[in-house]
Design a protein around this motif. Structure first.
Motif, short mmCIF file in Angstrom:
data_model
loop_
_atom_site.label_atom_id
_atom_site.label_comp_id
_atom_site.label_asym_id
_atom_site.label_seq_id
_atom_site.Cartn_x
_atom_site.Cartn_y
_atom_site.Cartn_z
N GLY A 238 0.80 -1.21 0.00
CA GLY A 238 0.00 0.00 0.00
C GLY A 238 0.83 1.25 0.00
N ALA A 239 2.15 1.14 -0.16
CA ALA A 239 3.06 2.30 -0.18
C ALA A 239 2.89 3.13 1.09
N GLN A 240 2.70 2.47 2.24
CA GLN A 240 2.44 3.18 3.48
C GLN A 240 3.69 3.78 4.09
N SER A 241 4.84 3.11 3.98
CA SER A 241 6.04 3.61 4.62
C SER A 241 7.07 4.13 3.63
N LYS A 242 7.04 3.69 2.40
CA LYS A 242 7.97 4.17 1.37
C LYS A 242 7.15 4.57 0.17
N ARG A 243 6.76 5.82 0.12
CA ARG A 243 5.80 6.27 -0.89
C ARG A 243 6.33 6.08 -2.30
N LEU A 244 5.51 5.44 -3.16
CA LEU A 244 5.81 5.31 -4.58
C LEU A 244 5.01 6.36 -5.33
N ILE A 245 5.65 7.05 -6.24
CA ILE A 245 4.99 8.12 -6.98
C ILE A 245 5.08 7.83 -8.47
N PRO A 246 3.97 7.41 -9.09
CA PRO A 246 3.98 7.18 -10.54
C PRO A 246 3.96 8.53 -11.28
N VAL A 247 4.77 8.63 -12.33
CA VAL A 247 4.83 9.84 -13.14
C VAL A 247 4.60 9.47 -14.59
N VAL A 248 3.61 10.12 -15.21
CA VAL A 248 3.33 9.93 -16.63
C VAL A 248 3.73 11.21 -17.35
N TYR A 249 4.65 11.11 -18.30
CA TYR A 249 5.14 12.32 -18.96
C TYR A 249 4.80 12.38 -20.44
N LYS A 250 4.29 11.30 -21.01
CA LYS A 250 3.89 11.31 -22.41
C LYS A 250 2.68 10.39 -22.59
N THR A 251 1.95 10.62 -23.67
CA THR A 251 0.74 9.85 -23.93
C THR A 251 1.08 8.37 -24.13
N MET A 252 0.27 7.50 -23.51
CA MET A 252 0.50 6.06 -23.59
C MET A 252 -0.54 5.41 -24.50
N THR A 253 -0.12 4.36 -25.19
CA THR A 253 -1.05 3.57 -26.00
C THR A 253 -1.47 2.30 -25.29
N LYS A 254 -0.72 1.93 -24.25
CA LYS A 254 -1.03 0.74 -23.48
C LYS A 254 -1.70 1.12 -22.16
N PRO A 255 -2.43 0.20 -21.54
CA PRO A 255 -3.11 0.51 -20.27
C PRO A 255 -2.10 0.84 -19.16
N PHE A 256 -2.51 1.74 -18.28
CA PHE A 256 -1.70 2.09 -17.11
C PHE A 256 -1.53 0.84 -16.25
N PRO A 257 -0.33 0.58 -15.70
CA PRO A 257 -0.11 -0.65 -14.92
C PRO A 257 -1.07 -0.77 -13.74
N SER A 258 -1.78 -1.88 -13.69
CA SER A 258 -2.80 -2.06 -12.65
C SER A 258 -2.20 -2.10 -11.25
N ILE A 259 -0.94 -2.53 -11.14
CA ILE A 259 -0.31 -2.65 -9.82
C ILE A 259 -0.12 -1.28 -9.17
N LEU A 260 -0.15 -0.19 -9.98
CA LEU A 260 0.05 1.17 -9.46
C LEU A 260 -1.23 2.01 -9.54
N ARG A 261 -2.30 1.42 -9.98
CA ARG A 261 -3.52 2.19 -10.22
C ARG A 261 -4.11 2.80 -8.95
N PHE A 262 -3.80 2.20 -7.81
CA PHE A 262 -4.37 2.72 -6.55
C PHE A 262 -3.61 3.94 -6.04
N LEU A 263 -2.49 4.30 -6.67
CA LEU A 263 -1.67 5.42 -6.22
C LEU A 263 -2.00 6.69 -7.00
N THR A 264 -1.95 7.84 -6.31
CA THR A 264 -2.12 9.12 -6.99
C THR A 264 -0.90 9.40 -7.85
#
Length: 288
Positions: A238-264
């Protein structure tokens, strides 16, 4: 419950070890409502999801998939062993018998990746018997001091080679401005000559407060990025103690990774929020 090799306790293996093939098959079994067999709703109740949460999942095309993602995101006991135990208690032995071999194979691969971080680099004894060398964990980055504390960073940057131009921009915006953050960029900061898996695990677990994941179509095809992300999530469900931050910088053609979908995420592709992008990211990385 133990792995196929009877050496690993499945109750210690997080759900992130299970790949998409197993998750899709679980959905095929659990998504349909069958009066004579327990479905995904019974699993949700077994892991203490509320009535309102379950009702909100009912309209989804694949509620099992979302259930597993959210369970592993918020509970440290979301493990392969726990899942198998619940399926057994719900008398879904058909699922256990069909998917157990696939689960064992996923767990085996996951365990192998984790074991690689503990393996010392191959070294010929004659070469290694000269002047006492710096312990590997104190000599892996450019500014490591053999006589002092190991070098530490505000964030580990998880990226693939094709995204390196954006990583350069990130360095300019976060290190060379008033934010003065210290980023761990593998190709720049890590010294050559040691085991990649050992170094990566050491940096993520002990040297970096945060982890920035640069998401792109190429990221989805990178085995190194996949290992780094899953390893970081296994350390902190749940990224409770070591925050993971997903960054999208360009348009994607593939689905966003589901393993990170719960993160802002920080989305650089939205023109209306670009003006706040670097400040938001810097503030997130500056938190204690």
């Amino acid at each position: 419950m133990a792995c196929a090799d009877s050496q690993t306790d499945l109750w210690t293996i997080p759900l992130v070890a299970l790949n998409m093939t197993v998750r899709k098959k679980l959905g095929l079994y659990l998504n349909p409502k069958i009066s004579v067999a327990a479905d995904w709703m019974a699993v949700a109740e077994a892991v203490d999801f509320t009535y309102l949460e379950i009702k909100n999942y009912e309209g989804l095309e694949d509620p099992t998939k979302r259930l597993l993602e959210n369970w592993q995101a918020r509970c440290s006991d979301a493990t392969v062993g726990k899942l198998l135990s619940i399926l057994t208690e719900l008398e879904r032995n058909d699922i256990v018998e069909d998917l157990r071999p696939l689960m064992d194979e996923d767990v085996r691969k996951y365990c192998e990746n984790l074991k690689k971080k503990a393996e010392p680099p191959v070294q010929v004894p004659e070469v290694d018997s000269c002047v006492p060398r710096t312990p590997e964990r104190f000599g892996i980055t450019r500014e490591d001091d053999p006589n002092g504390a190991p070098e530490r960073f505000d964030a580990f940057i998880c990226y693939c080679e094709s995204d390196f131009e954006f990583v350069h921009e990130m360095i300019r915006e976060l290190e060379q401005t008033e934010y003065k953050l210290k980023l761990c960029v593998f190709d720049r900061d890590v010294l050559p000559g040691s085991c990649v898996w050992t170094i990566t695990s050491e940096l993520i677990e002990k040297r970096c407060k945060r982890m920035v994941v640069v998401i792109s179509d190429e990221y989805l095809d990178s085995e190194a990025c996949d290992f780094q992300t899953k390893f970081a999530l296994s350390l902190c469900p749940g990224a409770q103690s070591k925050r993971l931050i997903p960054v999208v910088y360009k348009t994607m053609t593939k689905p966003f990774p589901s393993i990170l979908r719960f993160l802002t995420k920080c989305d650089y592709t939205r023109p209306c929020t670009q003006a706040w992008f670097w400040e938001r990211l810097a503030k997130a990385l500056s938190l204690p």
